[in-house]
Design an enzyme around this catalytic site. Structure first.
Site, mmCIF file in Angstrom:
data_model
loop_
_atom_site.group_PDB
_atom_site.id
_atom_site.type_symbol
_atom_site.label_atom_id
_atom_site.label_comp_id
_atom_site.label_asym_id
_atom_site.label_seq_id
_atom_site.Cartn_x
_atom_site.Cartn_y
_atom_site.Cartn_z
ATOM 1 N N TYR A 1 -1.815 11.150 2.383
ATOM 2 C CA TYR A 1 -2.757 11.405 1.284
ATOM 3 C C TYR A 1 -2.632 12.891 0.893
ATOM 4 C CZ TYR A 1 -4.653 6.593 1.760
ATOM 5 O OH TYR A 1 -4.720 5.364 1.946
ATOM 6 N N ASP B 1 0.825 -0.959 -0.066
ATOM 7 C CA ASP B 1 0.176 -0.035 -0.144
ATOM 8 C C ASP B 1 0.738 1.239 -0.052
ATOM 9 O OD1 ASP B 1 -2.973 0.964 0.597
ATOM 10 O OD2 ASP B 1 -1.926 1.930 1.944
ATOM 11 N N TYR C 1 -12.111 8.768 -2.525
ATOM 12 C CA TYR C 1 -11.676 8.491 -1.216
ATOM 13 C C TYR C 1 -10.400 9.720 -1.043
ATOM 14 C CZ TYR C 1 -7.953 5.161 -1.724
ATOM 15 O OH TYR C 1 -6.773 4.584 -2.072
ATOM 16 N N HIS D 1 -7.038 -6.526 -0.620
ATOM 17 C CA HIS D 1 -6.015 -5.636 -0.526
ATOM 18 C C HIS D 1 -4.807 -5.974 0.593
ATOM 19 C CE1 HIS D 1 -4.201 -1.839 -0.403
ATOM 20 N NE2 HIS D 1 -4.560 -1.714 0.855
#
Length: 320
Positions: A239, A101, A150, A297
């Site tokens: 992010y 990730d 998202y 995931h």
């Protein structure tokens, strides 16, 4: 888990909590969102038994490591600097770096930004992604066509924190789900990261189902307690640096020279397996791409035997 040693090191101006197991050539494992060192528990044991020194830090913003508040504290340069500083604090030279990730972004960037510290690199779900010609958030807005993305939802400080911290157990149950066996052709109809129409929050997109079978209640509570302590701001700030990372990478060569392994997951709806196709253009020493069947995931937790086997095979010529 008593064989795992825990310590704290000063690195790059912060304190990192580090979990270690075994002896031999160091293999550093970088987790993603919303996770912590514990996500690598299965790999740590397997690597230690295979003759390696498994090292899994809580990356900045997570678990028992420092959690700076400013957004700009979470650029890829800062995160790679944390890994290099950790190696220095542990008196280590080179390592194999593994990332899942967001940790995969750290792994690929470490291979480019700090090549003297990285012997080999392994991506888990996260492929090498070259620099885009457009600012990432602009590209996402163009892609969503008015839908809910998202990552764009995460951009405004405080909004996602309020939603996710309202009920940490509920939030983590929503994230840690077993994969849904969806026809890949159906998945491809929506751009990655787009979950339905605009409006509302993230948890509105998920039913309140039990957490995935890959976790025991004890496992789940380890994550719950960690996020009740740290909150989600640190992880969300990763992010919020995507445009900064893009700006800072201007002029950086998009090429990883180290031997590499790519592990993909058949049922990951965001980091889809096809995203790794053609990666050898930028990673010329990509030795193998492994598709883990039936995994969503959380690949290293869902299918630890398959992930362990792929990693250890890739590293087999490095054993003592």
């Amino acid at each position: 888990m008593s064989e795992i040693k825990h310590s704290y090191v000063r690195s790059n101006g912060i304190e990192l909590h580090v979990a270690e197991m075994g002896e031999g050539f160091p293999v550093v494992m970088c987790h993603g969102f919303p996770e912590m060192w514990y996500s690598w528990r299965h790999q740590m044991k397997a690597l230690a038994e295979a003759g390696f020194r498994a090292i899994a830090p809580d990356q900045r913003g997570y678990g028992d490591s420092s959690c700076p508040q400013p957004i700009e504290a979470y650029t890829q340069r800062k995160l790679v600097g944390d890994i290099v500083g950790m190696l220095d604090a542990l008196n280590l030279g080179k390592c194999v770096i593994v990332g899942h990730d967001w940790g995969g972004m750290v792994a690929w960037n470490a291979a480019m930004m700090a090549p003297d510290s990285v012997e080999r690199v392994i991506g888990v779900n996260t492929p090498f992604i070259p620099r885009s010609p457009m600012k990432p958030t602009d590209a996402m807005r163009a892609m969503t066509a008015g839908g809910f993305h998202y990552i764009l939802y995460f951009q405004t400080p405080g909004v996602a924190e309020a939603e996710l911290e309202r009920d940490v157990e509920r939030s983590l149950r929503a994230f840690y789900q077993d994969p849904v066996n969806i026809d890949p052709a159906e998945v491809r109809k929506a751009p990655p990261g787009v979950f339905g129409q605009a409006g509302g929050g993230l948890l509105d997109r998920f039913s309140d189902r039990p957490y995935g079978k890959f976790l025991t209640e004890q496992d789940f509570q380890r994550f719950v307690q960690a996020f009740k302590k740290s909150g989600f701001r640190g992880g969300l700030n990763w992010y919020r640096c995507i445009d900064r990372n893009w700006e800072e990478s201007l002029g950086q060569v998009d090429r990883v020279e180290q031997p590499a392994l790519m592990i993909t997951a058949e049922l990951d709806v965001v980091l889809r397996p096809e995203m790794a196709e053609g990666m050898n253009k930028w990673v010329p020493n990509l030795r193998k791409t492994v598709l883990v069947k039936g995994s969503g995931h959380w690949t290293q937790q869902e299918k630890p035997a398959e992930v362990n086997a792929a990693i250890i095979e890739f590293l087999s010529d490095m054993k003592k």
